[in-house]
Scaffold this motif. Sequence first.
Motif, PDB file in Angstrom:
ATOM      1  N   PHE A   1     -62.219 -16.038  40.859  1.00  0.00           N
ATOM      2  CA  PHE A   1     -60.990 -15.252  40.749  1.00  0.00           C
ATOM      3  C   PHE A   1     -61.250 -14.022  39.877  1.00  0.00           C
ATOM      4  CE2 PHE A   1     -59.393 -19.533  41.657  1.00  0.00           C
ATOM      5  CZ  PHE A   1     -58.603 -19.255  42.763  1.00  0.00           C
ATOM      6  N   ALA A   2     -61.871 -13.019  40.471  1.00  0.00           N
ATOM      7  CA  ALA A   2     -62.364 -11.858  39.727  1.00  0.00           C
ATOM      8  C   ALA A   2     -61.257 -11.089  39.007  1.00  0.00           C
ATOM      9  CB  ALA A   2     -63.138 -10.934  40.652  1.00  0.00           C
ATOM     10  N   LYS A   3     -60.171 -10.799  39.678  1.00  0.00           N
ATOM     11  CA  LYS A   3     -59.094 -10.022  39.063  1.00  0.00           C
ATOM     12  C   LYS A   3     -58.121 -10.898  38.301  1.00  0.00           C
ATOM     13  CE  LYS A   3     -59.458  -6.244  42.272  1.00  0.00           C
ATOM     14  NZ  LYS A   3     -58.944  -5.551  43.409  1.00  0.00           N
ATOM     15  N   THR A   4     -57.898 -12.101  38.771  1.00  0.00           N
ATOM     16  CA  THR A   4     -56.947 -13.003  38.134  1.00  0.00           C
ATOM     17  C   THR A   4     -57.379 -13.352  36.720  1.00  0.00           C
ATOM     18  OG1 THR A   4     -56.445 -13.931  40.306  1.00  0.00           O
ATOM     19  CG2 THR A   4     -55.742 -15.204  38.402  1.00  0.00           C
ATOM     20  N   LYS A   5     -58.693 -13.503  36.495  1.00  0.00           N
ATOM     21  CA  LYS A   5     -59.151 -13.887  35.161  1.00  0.00           C
ATOM     22  C   LYS A   5     -58.802 -12.816  34.126  1.00  0.00           C
ATOM     23  CE  LYS A   5     -63.817 -12.147  35.825  1.00  0.00           C
ATOM     24  NZ  LYS A   5     -65.140 -12.487  36.269  1.00  0.00           N
ATOM     25  N   TRP A   6     -58.910 -11.537  34.520  1.00  0.00           N
ATOM     26  CA  TRP A   6     -58.582 -10.458  33.583  1.00  0.00           C
ATOM     27  C   TRP A   6     -57.074 -10.403  33.326  1.00  0.00           C
ATOM     28  CZ3 TRP A   6     -62.733  -9.391  31.156  1.00  0.00           C
ATOM     29  CH2 TRP A   6     -63.968  -9.358  31.812  1.00  0.00           C
ATOM     30  N   ALA A   7     -56.287 -10.611  34.361  1.00  0.00           N
ATOM     31  CA  ALA A   7     -54.827 -10.652  34.186  1.00  0.00           C
ATOM     32  C   ALA A   7     -54.440 -11.824  33.280  1.00  0.00           C
ATOM     33  CB  ALA A   7     -54.139 -10.757  35.544  1.00  0.00           C
ATOM     34  N   TRP A   8     -55.088 -12.969  33.489  1.00  0.00           N
ATOM     35  CA  TRP A   8     -54.838 -14.137  32.649  1.00  0.00           C
ATOM     36  C   TRP A   8     -55.098 -13.805  31.181  1.00  0.00           C
ATOM     37  CZ3 TRP A   8     -52.759 -18.447  31.230  1.00  0.00           C
ATOM     38  CH2 TRP A   8     -53.336 -19.193  30.206  1.00  0.00           C
ATOM     39  N   MET A   9     -56.234 -13.175  30.924  1.00  0.00           N
ATOM     40  CA  MET A   9     -56.588 -12.846  29.543  1.00  0.00           C
ATOM     41  C   MET A   9     -55.545 -11.920  28.920  1.00  0.00           C
ATOM     42  SD  MET A   9     -58.561 -13.336  27.062  1.00  0.00           S
ATOM     43  CE  MET A   9     -58.922 -12.600  25.485  1.00  0.00           C
ATOM     44  N   LEU A  10     -55.127 -10.925  29.657  1.00  0.00           N
ATOM     45  CA  LEU A  10     -54.139  -9.975  29.134  1.00  0.00           C
ATOM     46  C   LEU A  10     -52.821 -10.674  28.797  1.00  0.00           C
ATOM     47  CD1 LEU A  10     -53.456  -7.016  28.487  1.00  0.00           C
ATOM     48  CD2 LEU A  10     -52.614  -6.825  30.825  1.00  0.00           C
ATOM     49  N   VAL A  11     -52.326 -11.480  29.716  1.00  0.00           N
ATOM     50  CA  VAL A  11     -51.042 -12.163  29.504  1.00  0.00           C
ATOM     51  C   VAL A  11     -51.171 -13.246  28.433  1.00  0.00           C
ATOM     52  CG1 VAL A  11     -49.331 -13.664  30.608  1.00  0.00           C
ATOM     53  CG2 VAL A  11     -50.169 -11.641  31.802  1.00  0.00           C
ATOM     54  N   ALA A  12     -52.226 -14.049  28.522  1.00  0.00           N
ATOM     55  CA  ALA A  12     -52.372 -15.177  27.589  1.00  0.00           C
ATOM     56  C   ALA A  12     -52.615 -14.708  26.158  1.00  0.00           C
ATOM     57  CB  ALA A  12     -53.505 -16.093  28.043  1.00  0.00           C
ATOM     58  N   ASN A  13     -53.546 -13.782  25.984  1.00  0.00           N
ATOM     59  CA  ASN A  13     -53.867 -13.337  24.628  1.00  0.00           C
ATOM     60  C   ASN A  13     -52.857 -12.312  24.114  1.00  0.00           C
ATOM     61  OD1 ASN A  13     -55.789 -13.713  22.475  1.00  0.00           O
ATOM     62  ND2 ASN A  13     -56.395 -11.588  22.799  1.00  0.00           N
ATOM     63  N   GLY A  14     -52.315 -11.508  25.008  1.00  0.00           N
ATOM     64  CA  GLY A  14     -51.395 -10.459  24.591  1.00  0.00           C
ATOM     65  C   GLY A  14     -49.974 -10.917  24.356  1.00  0.00           C
ATOM     66  N   PHE A  15     -49.532 -11.952  25.061  1.00  0.00           N
ATOM     67  CA  PHE A  15     -48.136 -12.398  24.947  1.00  0.00           C
ATOM     68  C   PHE A  15     -48.003 -13.870  24.542  1.00  0.00           C
ATOM     69  CE2 PHE A  15     -47.877  -8.849  27.947  1.00  0.00           C
ATOM     70  CZ  PHE A  15     -46.863  -8.099  27.380  1.00  0.00           C
ATOM     71  N   ILE A  16     -48.684 -14.750  25.274  1.00  0.00           N
ATOM     72  CA  ILE A  16     -48.475 -16.194  25.097  1.00  0.00           C
ATOM     73  C   ILE A  16     -49.026 -16.697  23.766  1.00  0.00           C
ATOM     74  CG2 ILE A  16     -48.966 -18.476  26.055  1.00  0.00           C
ATOM     75  CD1 ILE A  16     -49.056 -17.129  28.837  1.00  0.00           C
TER      76      ILE A  16
END
Length: 163
Positions: free
Chosen positions: A98-113
């Motif tokens: 999941f090439a793009k999903t992993k970067w989105a995950w990192m942004l949302v998880a580390n930036g918000f969650i």
Amino acid sequence: MTRENLRFIVLTALLAALCAIGGLVKIPVFIASAALDSAPALLAAFVLPPIYAGFVGALGHLATALSSGMPFGSFHAIIAFEMFTIIWIFARLHKAGFAKTKWAWMLVANGFIAALPFYFLISPAFYIGALPGLLLATVINIGVAIACAPVLQRVKKMVKWEG
């Protein structure tokens, strides 16, 4: 202990040390400071199994916390667990392709969650005040990891690494 396990442990220690060095690069923000300690943990997902990459993230955060004087005390244990989980999931997404999903995950998880528990443990104002700095640090860490990933992949191929 097998040769491969020893290789994973050594790489985990080396990448955690890089996280500690990145943790010395502070980005001053409103409430605290953010650091460039996540980029090596993200790169760990490219060369290590997810469990080891997760440990890189947790150890990297603890090293950053120590270099900052542990401003949040025992709350850093919560953050280290969150970093373990975030990087572990990131590495699993990477291994699954999941090439793009992993970067989105990192942004949302580390930036918000990741800061969400502190909404309840400290205050809503702390959470809102911490978000801009966390997002900025996350974007910079992701940018560094994206820039370094192709080089790491080439090295991995050169040494015929199977991690």
